[in-house]
Design a protein around this motif. Sequence first.
Motif, short mmCIF file in Angstrom:
data_model
loop_
_atom_site.label_atom_id
_atom_site.label_comp_id
_atom_site.label_asym_id
_atom_site.label_seq_id
_atom_site.Cartn_x
_atom_site.Cartn_y
_atom_site.Cartn_z
N GLU A 1 1.88 6.55 -6.87
CA GLU A 1 0.85 7.50 -7.30
C GLU A 1 1.33 8.94 -7.13
O GLU A 1 1.12 9.79 -7.99
CB GLU A 1 -0.44 7.29 -6.48
N ARG A 2 1.98 9.18 -5.99
CA ARG A 2 2.47 10.52 -5.72
C ARG A 2 3.55 10.92 -6.73
O ARG A 2 3.52 12.01 -7.30
CB ARG A 2 3.03 10.59 -4.30
N ASP B 1 0.84 -1.20 0.00
CA ASP B 1 0.00 0.00 0.00
C ASP B 1 0.87 1.24 0.00
O ASP B 1 0.60 2.22 -0.70
CB ASP B 1 -0.89 0.03 1.25
N HIS B 2 1.92 1.16 0.80
CA HIS B 2 2.86 2.28 0.85
C HIS B 2 3.45 2.51 -0.54
O HIS B 2 3.55 3.63 -1.03
CB HIS B 2 3.97 1.99 1.85
N ARG B 3 3.84 1.41 -1.18
CA ARG B 3 4.46 1.52 -2.49
C ARG B 3 3.49 2.10 -3.51
O ARG B 3 3.86 2.91 -4.35
CB ARG B 3 4.94 0.16 -2.95
N LEU B 4 2.26 1.63 -3.42
CA LEU B 4 1.25 2.12 -4.35
C LEU B 4 1.07 3.63 -4.18
O LEU B 4 1.06 4.38 -5.17
CB LEU B 4 -0.08 1.39 -4.11
N SER B 5 0.94 4.09 -2.94
CA SER B 5 0.69 5.52 -2.78
C SER B 5 1.94 6.33 -3.12
O SER B 5 1.84 7.43 -3.68
CB SER B 5 0.15 5.86 -1.40
N LEU B 6 3.11 5.77 -2.84
CA LEU B 6 4.35 6.44 -3.26
C LEU B 6 4.37 6.60 -4.78
O LEU B 6 4.65 7.68 -5.31
CB LEU B 6 5.57 5.63 -2.80
N ARG C 1 -6.52 3.07 -11.43
CA ARG C 1 -6.71 4.36 -10.75
C ARG C 1 -6.31 5.55 -11.60
O ARG C 1 -6.94 6.60 -11.55
CB ARG C 1 -5.86 4.39 -9.48
N LEU D 1 -2.48 0.71 -10.72
CA LEU D 1 -2.15 2.03 -11.28
C LEU D 1 -2.91 2.27 -12.57
O LEU D 1 -3.31 3.38 -12.88
CB LEU D 1 -0.64 2.15 -11.50
#
Lengths: 437, 262
Positions: A365-366, A358-363, A401, A398
């Motif tokens: 995305e950012r 989850d951390h990697r995904l949001s990283l 989203r 990704l």
Amino acid sequence: MSFAAAMRYRFMKDLGAPALMAARRAMRKKRPSRPDPLFGPPLKSLARLKEIMMRHYFLARYAPGAHPVAWVTSGAPVELLRVFGFYTFYPENHGAMCGAAHMAPELCQAAEDHGYSQDLCSYARCDLGHYFTGKSPAGQLPKPDLLFASNNICQTVTYWFKALAHYYDIPLILFDTPFNFDQITESDLRYMAGQLEEMITPLQRISGVKFDQAKFLASLELGRATSETWGQVLQTMRHRPSPLTIFDTFFHMAPVVSLRGLPVAYDYYQTLLEELRDRVARGIGAVKLERKRLMWDNIAMWYKVRDFSNLFAEHGMNFVVATYTNAWAETIQYLDPDDPFRSLAKTYSLVILNNNLDHRLSLMERLIADYQVDGLVIHSARSCKPYSVGQYDLKRLLMERLAIPSVVIEADITDSRAYSEEQTRTRLEAFFEALED
Amino acid sequence: MSLFAGIDIGSLSTEAVIIDQQAAMVAAVILPTEAHSTKAAETALEAALEQAGARRPELARIVATGYGRVSVPFAHKAVTEITCHGAGAHHLFPGTGTVIDIGGQDSKVIRLGPGGKVVDFTMNDKCAAGTGRFLEVMAAKLGAGLDELGPLSRAARREVAISSVCTVFAESEVVSLVARNEPREDIIRGLHRAIVNRVWSMVRAVGVEGQVTMTGGVAKNSGVVELLEEKVGQPINVYREPQIVGALGAALLARDQARALG
Ligand SMILES: Nc1ncnc2c1ncn2[C@@H]1O[C@H](COP(=O)(O)OP(=O)(O)OP(=O)(O)O)[C@@H](O)[C@H]1O
Ligand code: SF4
Ligand SMILES: [Mg+2]
């Protein structure tokens, strides 16, 4: 430490290394540079980078006996070692060098001949292959007195460094960082900070140098400033056109990985940052025609950096960000001089490979938003399981989203035997076709 | 009258398709690729011209695709089979959102957006697991012809579990199943299941959207199609000659490009 070795090291540092650098500079002047059809003018800092790394590898040969020598993993809190004057050497950096020099297949094969599995990380196989054959693109490596590893990047390093400890018959200090499944807990922090404090006694014994709190804080500050400046270097790539390509950063990252906590690394990034800001101000791009901006996931394919650099530039595509290079800047904000051990533990344990998907995904995305990324190239590296697991899910998420096109390349970081030119070309060309509107 | 040609030089078969201005197919041929890509492309194109009763100068544009796409000196452009299978499938079945192309050495799953544009795709990794080649090796081992695989699989009364999709491991698994007198039909169905499971994970990676169309030689194998339909939970479109879809897509792209160039 021996007096003769110390004298020899001083001599090489004061006279040998400068002479070598001067000879290199003289050689370089003779080569006139032609404007490149694909790329902007080369960075002036590049010459300085080469000097720094060459000097580091050159002096490494004379370090044993003059300095305690430590072999360190890329994610280990090296700032602590600086206090004791260790000459540090990074087998992973050396592995990358073996890959870039196309020596990895030979060294990996040597390790395999000694019973190591083909599925073992090829950085480890290159390093063990060097142990068995003595071969290296860097000439001679400094014999270690200490092995210093952290499993915040993978469990492989634990066993790889254990093997080295056995072969060289020297101590191994392991910094054990529990994987972060959700939020870092108070007991994790206490456990990790406790380990760092416990390391002081053996480090004093091995180096013969006493721990000094002021020196430690100075080293932490230097490490922090270096990582922070590295982060600023990467941030210049948010501009259009980007003053760097990710392939450049694969080389420019060498000091923050292997000279972190030393003044030379910090000074280097100051110079580089200045040059890049000037480029941004003048609108000079690293790739002349930057039509599309891409993100790279996973470690570089070291034997392909040059080819890929040309291939993507030919298509007007520039990689402007990578989860990989970002890793040495990502968590530095946690470092706090008022709480050195705990904050150092936090900084090192929250790195991308020790953190959940989850951390990697949001990283990701950012980064995609911040760097205005049009497409994603995912390197599924046979070597690096912690990096490569979950990539297909990340790709799908990704896409769902952000509707961002991506391609997966199955390959390896250094072992080109696990790479198929033919299949990769088809995947990349299809990706280029999908990116064209 | 100007015509447009697409040539798909795959690892096993080479197809040439010729279409006219209205995208009507005037010729389609399938030949084995054998050892020489350029020669295969040349022979297939000549055969297609003959079928169309046309001469070379009538071809306004030629697009090559497939593994041998770069070895066709007379093609005006090379385009990957991902884009071509997408274009061909979209043309034949306009509702297609997901294309599954299983060829000899590659399996690909392609997601199409509006107008048949590729929005995402995934391909099998290096080995031949989950490809047509795998089925060829197993068919030879079982003494069955390729076109018998589908009917045999559908006649199976049970299904033998094959635990490996690795061609080498599965081959030895098949040998021991044969030694245990397991019926050939049941083994074949098990092999098809293994392939379908493998492909299914790729389908899931890009997602199912709209209609699903299957292309490439393995789409001729009704045993694989049936099991895949079960997984997808909807009927799968298969053109009567699924092997030519890539070449058809290439011909369509040739026509589009010729128009864009004026
Ligand atoms: N009549 C048939 N019945 C069943 N299966 C068939 C038949 N003909 C071909 N196949 C399958 O199709 C495969 C070949 O597919 P195709 O011709 O699409 O491959 P290709 O395009 O040459 O390969 P690639 O796209 O991987 O380079 C064979 O390996 C075989 O498994
Ligand atoms: S490449 Fe991956 S597996 Fe190898 S040492 Fe680095 S983190 Fe560990
Ligand atoms: Mg094909």
